[in-house]
Design an enzyme around this catalytic site. Structure first.
Site, mmCIF file in Angstrom:
data_model
loop_
_atom_site.group_PDB
_atom_site.id
_atom_site.type_symbol
_atom_site.label_atom_id
_atom_site.label_comp_id
_atom_site.label_asym_id
_atom_site.label_seq_id
_atom_site.Cartn_x
_atom_site.Cartn_y
_atom_site.Cartn_z
ATOM 1 N N LYS A 55 0.826 -1.209 0.000
ATOM 2 C CA LYS A 55 0.000 0.000 0.000
ATOM 3 C C LYS A 55 0.862 1.262 0.000
ATOM 4 C CE LYS A 55 -3.888 -2.107 2.489
ATOM 5 N NZ LYS A 55 -4.648 -2.108 3.758
ATOM 6 N N ALA A 69 -1.121 0.947 6.558
ATOM 7 C CA ALA A 69 -1.348 -0.081 7.570
ATOM 8 C C ALA A 69 -2.329 -1.120 7.045
ATOM 9 C CB ALA A 69 -1.890 0.555 8.848
ATOM 10 N N ASP A 70 -2.231 -2.300 7.624
ATOM 11 C CA ASP A 70 -3.198 -3.349 7.342
ATOM 12 C C ASP A 70 -3.431 -4.111 8.641
ATOM 13 O OD1 ASP A 70 -4.692 -4.687 5.008
ATOM 14 O OD2 ASP A 70 -3.869 -6.373 6.160
ATOM 15 N N THR A 71 -4.690 -4.379 8.942
ATOM 16 C CA THR A 71 -5.057 -5.057 10.188
ATOM 17 C C THR A 71 -5.870 -6.304 9.877
ATOM 18 O OG1 THR A 71 -5.124 -2.938 11.364
ATOM 19 C CG2 THR A 71 -6.262 -4.793 12.407
ATOM 20 N N GLY A 106 0.030 -4.431 10.625
ATOM 21 C CA GLY A 106 1.322 -4.148 10.014
ATOM 22 C C GLY A 106 1.325 -2.693 9.599
#
Length: 192
Positions: A55, A69-71, A106
């Site tokens: 991203k 971010a990625d959750t 992340g």
């Protein structure tokens, strides 16, 4: 107007935007349009780091500081992302009911050749959720844009019995470790 020290948020998440506002970090929203799937089987940590990097790199322009971010929610090493429909949301809640799961985020900070990626994990324990609560919850709009099919900051907080770790990580952006790292990029949280 974007300046050299503006932060670019590679996300359309209203929760992430609100958390950055909460800590006084001005930013410009530039969502990354990337395919959110792993190229091969990955652990939750590997997966969120991979996607946050992807991203950040997708929206990066010279000189800009990018935050991506990625959750995900992980249960028994199985990743639960956003439910696609009511049946999927209900199935996720049934799996999570009465159990402890991990919320893994992340985060990537990127400026030109400098890239920092890290993960934060929070353990969340759900109560034994009554079926009537699950059915009522999946009838709302809340579960459908959230990893694991619930929002701790909303009605989904009703299911939470205990939390071990960073609450804001569960919301979608661990603001303490991000703030500390942003300072090394020249962006400081504002308390005024």
């Amino acid at each position: 107007m974007i300046t050299q020290h503006s932060l670019i948020l590679a996300s359309a998440s209203p929760r992430r935007t609100e958390l950055l506002r909460q800590i006084g970090v001005p930013h410009v929203i530039r969502p990354a349009d990337v395919l959110e799937e792993a190229p091969y089987p990955m652990s939750a940590d590997e997966y969120v780091m991979y996607l946050s990097r992807k991203k950040a790199r997708a929206v990066a322009k010279s000189g800009e500081i990018v935050l991506a971010a990625d959750t995900v929610v992980a249960l028994d090493r199985h990743i639960l992302e956003k439910p696609v429909d009511q049946a999927a949301a209900l199935e996720m809640l049934r799996q999570l009911s009465g159990r402890t799961h991990e919320v893994v985020t992340g985060v990537t900070l990127l400026q030109d050749e400098r890239e920092e990626t890290f993960t934060i994990t929070t353990k969340v324990r759900f109560c034994d959720i009554p079926e009537s609560w699950m059915l009522a919850y999946v009838a709302t709009e809340e579960p459908y844009d959230k990893a694991g099919g619930y929002g701790i900051q909303g009605k989904g907080g009703l299911f939470v019995e205990a939390i071990d770790g960073d609450y804001y990580n569960v919301v979608g952006l661990p603001i303490n470790p991000i703030s500390r790292r942003l300072e090394t990029f020249g962006i400081k949280p504002m308390f005024a």
